[in-house]
Design an enzyme around this catalytic site. Sequence first.
Site, PDB file in Angstrom:
ATOM      1  CE  LYS A   1      16.309 -26.535  18.684  1.00 56.66           C
ATOM      2  NZ  LYS A   1      16.543 -25.144  19.125  1.00 56.66           N
TER       3      LYS A   1
ATOM      4  CG  HIS B   1      17.000 -28.555  15.151  1.00 61.03           C
ATOM      5  ND1 HIS B   1      15.909 -29.287  15.574  1.00 61.03           N
ATOM      6  CD2 HIS B   1      16.643 -27.247  15.286  1.00 61.03           C
ATOM      7  CE1 HIS B   1      14.943 -28.464  15.932  1.00 61.03           C
ATOM      8  NE2 HIS B   1      15.350 -27.223  15.786  1.00 61.03           N
TER       9      HIS B   1
END
Length: 222
Positions: free
Chosen positions: A105, A107
């Site tokens: 991921k 973010h």
Amino acid sequence: MQTPDPLALDFVKFSVDAGVLRFGEFKTKAGRMSPYFFNAGLFNDGAKLGRLAEFYAKRLIDSGLAFDMLFGPAYKGITLAAAVAIELARLGRNVPYAYNRKEAKDHGEGGTLVGAPVAGRVLIIDDVISAGTSVRESITMIRAAGATPCGVAIALDRQEKATENGNDAPYSAVQWVRSQLGLEVCAIATLTDLLQYLQTTADPALGTHFASVAAYRDRYGV
């Protein structure tokens, strides 16, 4: 036959009753025709998952295996690690758990690991060990986080020969994990327990599968 293991036999019965352990003809990843199939994905409601977690937790506590936290490999291991952590806490052993994403991921908190910080002695929770690939990937992530993989807990040890370059190996995937990766493997039940259940069950329909499962063990067992 070995001395009966009540926890293992109860687990086999539970798996059969839940439709997770089925008998017939099933093609394995190795291309073998197996007379039984264990699909942990069918522990798919709250009651079944809670009961499954009870079996894992009891086996872990009985084993005496020392660990500081649980790690669940994506995807099946995620649910298993969370459920086992809940059951261990209910039994008075509160440990953190973490799991991985298949894709990093970019973010929020980022990265591939989710949950508690991966630290100390980390126990991997999975359903079965087929080729050891998931275990190797988990070990890499755990060590990269600065922690120590200490073992693997699985539901069923099939106790059958692994495949190597398309041929039968002289060892099982579980034996390979123990000898080559140096990790203890703690299984709720084994193929031996399954055979013992089929041999002693009061259900004549289930008992008819003993011969085919025993023949499979004779051909592919370790």
